[in-house]
Structure formats: structure tokens, C-alpha cells
Design a protein around this motif. Structure first.
Motif, mmCIF file in Angstrom:
data_model
loop_
_atom_site.group_PDB
_atom_site.id
_atom_site.type_symbol
_atom_site.label_atom_id
_atom_site.label_comp_id
_atom_site.label_asym_id
_atom_site.label_seq_id
_atom_site.Cartn_x
_atom_site.Cartn_y
_atom_site.Cartn_z
ATOM 1 N N TRP A 1 35.188 48.630 -28.477
ATOM 2 C CA TRP A 1 36.010 49.832 -28.584
ATOM 3 C C TRP A 1 36.440 50.090 -30.044
ATOM 4 O O TRP A 1 37.467 50.713 -30.292
ATOM 5 C CB TRP A 1 37.246 49.770 -27.686
ATOM 6 C CG TRP A 1 36.927 49.623 -26.230
ATOM 7 C CD1 TRP A 1 36.612 50.616 -25.353
ATOM 8 C CD2 TRP A 1 36.883 48.405 -25.481
ATOM 9 N NE1 TRP A 1 36.366 50.103 -24.115
ATOM 10 C CE2 TRP A 1 36.536 48.743 -24.149
ATOM 11 C CE3 TRP A 1 37.101 47.059 -25.791
ATOM 12 C CZ2 TRP A 1 36.400 47.804 -23.142
ATOM 13 C CZ3 TRP A 1 36.963 46.110 -24.788
ATOM 14 C CH2 TRP A 1 36.627 46.493 -23.484
ATOM 15 N N ASP A 2 35.647 49.631 -30.984
ATOM 16 C CA ASP A 2 35.968 49.777 -32.399
ATOM 17 C C ASP A 2 34.666 49.972 -33.157
ATOM 18 O O ASP A 2 33.571 49.907 -32.583
ATOM 19 C CB ASP A 2 36.720 48.538 -32.895
ATOM 20 C CG ASP A 2 37.562 48.811 -34.141
ATOM 21 O OD1 ASP A 2 37.473 49.914 -34.701
ATOM 22 O OD2 ASP A 2 38.315 47.895 -34.545
ATOM 23 N N SER A 3 34.775 50.195 -34.460
ATOM 24 C CA SER A 3 33.599 50.491 -35.273
ATOM 25 C C SER A 3 33.152 49.318 -36.132
ATOM 26 O O SER A 3 32.215 49.452 -36.920
ATOM 27 C CB SER A 3 33.860 51.719 -36.155
ATOM 28 O OG SER A 3 35.046 51.563 -36.912
ATOM 29 N N THR A 4 33.789 48.172 -35.984
ATOM 30 C CA THR A 4 33.323 46.942 -36.618
ATOM 31 C C THR A 4 33.815 45.769 -35.792
ATOM 32 O O THR A 4 34.691 45.927 -34.923
ATOM 33 C CB THR A 4 33.798 46.830 -38.082
ATOM 34 O OG1 THR A 4 33.038 45.804 -38.740
ATOM 35 C CG2 THR A 4 35.279 46.511 -38.162
ATOM 36 N N THR A 5 33.239 44.596 -36.045
ATOM 37 C CA THR A 5 33.606 43.412 -35.271
ATOM 38 C C THR A 5 33.607 42.180 -36.160
ATOM 39 O O THR A 5 32.867 42.117 -37.150
ATOM 40 C CB THR A 5 32.638 43.194 -34.095
ATOM 41 O OG1 THR A 5 33.075 42.079 -33.317
ATOM 42 C CG2 THR A 5 31.210 42.934 -34.574
ATOM 43 N N SER A 6 34.414 41.211 -35.778
ATOM 44 C CA SER A 6 34.433 39.930 -36.463
ATOM 45 C C SER A 6 33.655 38.864 -35.698
ATOM 46 O O SER A 6 33.613 37.709 -36.112
ATOM 47 C CB SER A 6 35.886 39.458 -36.649
ATOM 48 O OG SER A 6 36.524 39.317 -35.384
ATOM 49 N N GLN A 7 33.052 39.245 -34.555
ATOM 50 C CA GLN A 7 32.319 38.238 -33.770
ATOM 51 C C GLN A 7 30.973 38.776 -33.290
ATOM 52 O O GLN A 7 30.647 38.727 -32.115
ATOM 53 C CB GLN A 7 33.162 37.710 -32.609
ATOM 54 C CG GLN A 7 33.532 38.697 -31.530
ATOM 55 C CD GLN A 7 33.929 37.992 -30.227
ATOM 56 O OE1 GLN A 7 33.656 36.811 -30.016
ATOM 57 N NE2 GLN A 7 34.573 38.723 -29.334
ATOM 58 N N LYS A 8 30.183 39.261 -34.240
ATOM 59 C CA LYS A 8 28.813 39.647 -33.922
ATOM 60 C C LYS A 8 28.026 38.406 -33.508
ATOM 61 O O LYS A 8 28.001 37.405 -34.206
ATOM 62 C CB LYS A 8 28.165 40.298 -35.151
ATOM 63 C CG LYS A 8 26.650 40.438 -35.093
ATOM 64 C CD LYS A 8 26.219 41.493 -34.094
ATOM 65 C CE LYS A 8 24.718 41.792 -34.218
ATOM 66 N NZ LYS A 8 23.883 40.625 -33.790
ATOM 67 N N ASN A 9 27.394 38.483 -32.351
ATOM 68 C CA ASN A 9 26.604 37.368 -31.849
ATOM 69 C C ASN A 9 25.119 37.596 -32.086
ATOM 70 O O ASN A 9 24.625 38.728 -31.945
ATOM 71 C CB ASN A 9 26.872 37.165 -30.360
ATOM 72 C CG ASN A 9 28.222 36.538 -30.109
ATOM 73 O OD1 ASN A 9 28.361 35.326 -30.157
ATOM 74 N ND2 ASN A 9 29.233 37.366 -29.863
ATOM 75 N N SER A 10 24.412 36.542 -32.422
ATOM 76 C CA SER A 10 23.006 36.667 -32.803
ATOM 77 C C SER A 10 22.134 37.161 -31.662
ATOM 78 O O SER A 10 21.089 37.761 -31.899
ATOM 79 C CB SER A 10 22.480 35.317 -33.304
ATOM 80 O OG SER A 10 22.581 34.324 -32.286
ATOM 81 N N PHE A 11 22.569 36.938 -30.424
ATOM 82 C CA PHE A 11 21.778 37.354 -29.271
ATOM 83 C C PHE A 11 22.096 38.781 -28.830
ATOM 84 O O PHE A 11 21.540 39.259 -27.840
ATOM 85 C CB PHE A 11 21.980 36.379 -28.107
ATOM 86 C CG PHE A 11 23.421 36.195 -27.687
ATOM 87 C CD1 PHE A 11 23.994 37.004 -26.722
ATOM 88 C CD2 PHE A 11 24.195 35.203 -28.265
ATOM 89 C CE1 PHE A 11 25.326 36.833 -26.336
ATOM 90 C CE2 PHE A 11 25.522 35.013 -27.886
ATOM 91 C CZ PHE A 11 26.083 35.824 -26.921
#
Length: 286
Positions: free
Chosen positions: A65-75
Motif C-alpha cells: 500500500w505504498d510506493s517503496t519498501t524496506s523488505q523487497k524479497n528476491s522471490f
């Protein structure tokens, strides 16, 4: 999901039992899994990847629900979202969306969250169409663009928006569904109705939930997963269960998955479930 509005609490759900005999066996992963995660950044989701008893994860996208993340997952593909038209969202939108499209492996963008609700992004179809021309249309050719994500009471809103925004480059329709676990036919009817409205566009069900105990939700998913996987109109879907306050897909808040989280993540593509069959081995259902 609202930034402040609460969904049904998972506390009672997590006390319920669920069949621990699910999901034993081996299968080939489908090349185009559809399952995703609608997850707040403070909730750990890294264990939704990998394998379980030889079964590869079917989760391959996430959003928050946002335009960036601190927990992008490789999968996962991370999909940025422009939640609403407030300056806290729009002032950072172009920089963040451009970053993820250019450098983060993203190829899709999501728009306004439940604009048909006053407690959510709260926009008229005309206001949303005007804002799409400003904030989403510049990404035509750089990303696949989703419609605003309406509730299962938002059919007329979405229909009006599509008429008003026919030049906005909408590639897919995003919708939500919340109702009782016993109303699977209502879920099917809603999805089919939106598919017809899309007139060839695929749909993403970016939030859905069959309310009930864990056992009841598990039974709902046993129907929903094969139906959604085998529905050519549905491109992606995300069951609601890794967001505040409902973490039903996690065991005690994570990072370990709950049994229903294992079911959602590792049930093979197009299947209802797996279960252990003693003493001869594996039984496939669905």
C-alpha cells in the motif's frame, strides 16, 4: 486496506486448529504463479519463498500500500502503489515508481486504494480519472498500469471510472472482496462480473478474505486457489493475512508460516491441496 482502518482481528483465528497434514509431496512449479502478499513493512514475509516438503512456493509478488519498501524479497516482484492523492503520496510517487521500474525489477503499478470508501482514498470516479492522467498516464509504455482497487461494493464506481479514463492506459483491473467464508459463490460471481466489465483485461484481486475460523478459511482457500489458478481472466491474487492486525498466514506474528500460510503458499498451482496418505504416500486433491 486503510492506513488506519482495521480488518477482522486474527487473534481469535490463530487459536483455531487447521489440518497439519496438508501439503506433502512433490510437483513442478507452474511457470506463471499468481499468488502474492499484501504485507505491511513491519511484518516479516521472507519465509514465503523457498520450498516446503519439496513443493516450491507459489508466491511471486508483493505490495504494501505504498510506493517503496524496506523488505523487497528476491522471490517477489515488488509492485509500487499510489495509495491516494494526498501530498504525502503524490510528492514522492514519480521518484519512487521510477526507481522500482528502472532498478528494482518492477513491471506493474497499482493505483488508489478503495476510492469508493470514505475511510480509504475516498475519490469520485472523476477525481480519480483526473489524478490518473497526472500521476499514472506518464508511465504508459514503462509499466502495466492497474485500475484503482475497489471494494466488492464498488462495481458502479469502477464502471464509471473506466468510462471516464479510457485514455489512461489501464492494462488490468484491481479489486477486493471481503465476505463470509461460506459465500464462495458470491466471490466467483464478483470475479466473473469484473472480468466481464474488463472486456478482455485481466484482473488482480489485491485483497480478499473469507471470514471465519482458521478451519473455515482453510476450506475457503481450498476452493479458491484452484479456481483462481485455473481462471484465465485472473492474473494475480493476494489473500489478506500478513497485514496489521490480521496475520493469519503467520505463526504467532511470524516469521514462521502458520499451517494456513503453508497452505496458501505451497499448495501446487491449480490444486486444492495435498495431504498425506498412509501408508502408500501421496494423495493429490483437486
Amino acid at each position: 486496506m486503510a492506513e488506519s482502518v482495521q480488518r477482522a482481528s486474527a487473534t481469535a483465528l490463530e487459536r483455531e486448529g487447521v489440518d497439519n497434514a496438508l501439503l506433502i509431496g512433490n510437483t513442478m512449479a507452474d511457470p506463471w504463479p499468481k499468488r502474492g502478499l499484501a504485507a505491511n513493512d513491519d511484518i516479516p514475509i521472507w519465509q514465503f519463498g523457498g520450498q516446503w516438503e519439496g513443493n516450491p512456493s507459489q508466491v511471486n509478488w508483493q505490495y504494501n500500500w505504498d510506493s517503496t519498501t524496506s523488505q523487497k524479497n528476491s522471490f517477489c516482484e515488488y509492485v509500487p502503489m499510489l495509495w491516494g492523492t494526498g501530498s504525502d503520496h503524490t510528492s514522492v510517487w514519480f521518484d519512487r515508481a521510477s526507481y522500482w521500474l528502472a532498478n528494482g525489477g518492477s513491471g506493474h503499478l497499482l493505483g488508489f486504494n478503495e476510492p469508493d470508501l470514505g475511510s480509504q482514498s475516498n475519490l469520485t470516479p472523476q477525481q480519480a480519472a483526473d489524478a490518473y492522467r497526472t500521476y499514472m498516464k506518464p508511465f504508459i509504455g514503462r509499466a502495466q498500469i492497474g485500475s484503482p482497487a475497489v471494494t466488492n461494493g464498488g462495481y458502479n464506481w469502477l464502471s464509471q471510472f473506466l468510462s471516464l479514463c479510457s485514455d489512461c492506459g489501464i492494462n488490468f483491473l484491481a479489486v477486493h472482496w471481503y465476505n463470509d467464508h461460506s459465500l464462495f459463490s458470491d466471490f466467483q460471481n464478483w470475479v466473473n462480473r469484473v472480468c466481464a466489465l474488463g472486456n478482455g483485461k485481466q484482473i488482480w484481486i489485491t485483497e480478499f478474505k473469507g471470514y471465519g475460523s482458521v478451519d473455515e478459511q482453510s476450506a475457503f482457500l481450498k476452493q479458491a486457489i484452484p479456481w483462481l489458478d485455473n481462471n484465465s481472466c485472473v492474473y494475480r491474487y493476494a489473500y489478506f493475512g500478513v497485514a496489521d492486525p490480521d496475520k493469519v498466514l503467520l505463526q504467532n506474528g511470524g516469521p514462521a508460516l502458520s499451517p494456513i500460510g503453508v497452505q496458501y503458499t505451497f499448495t501446487p498451482y491449480g490444486k486444492a491441496s495435498m495431504k498425506r496418505q498412509e501408508p502408500k504416500g501421496i494423495t493429490w486433491e483437486g
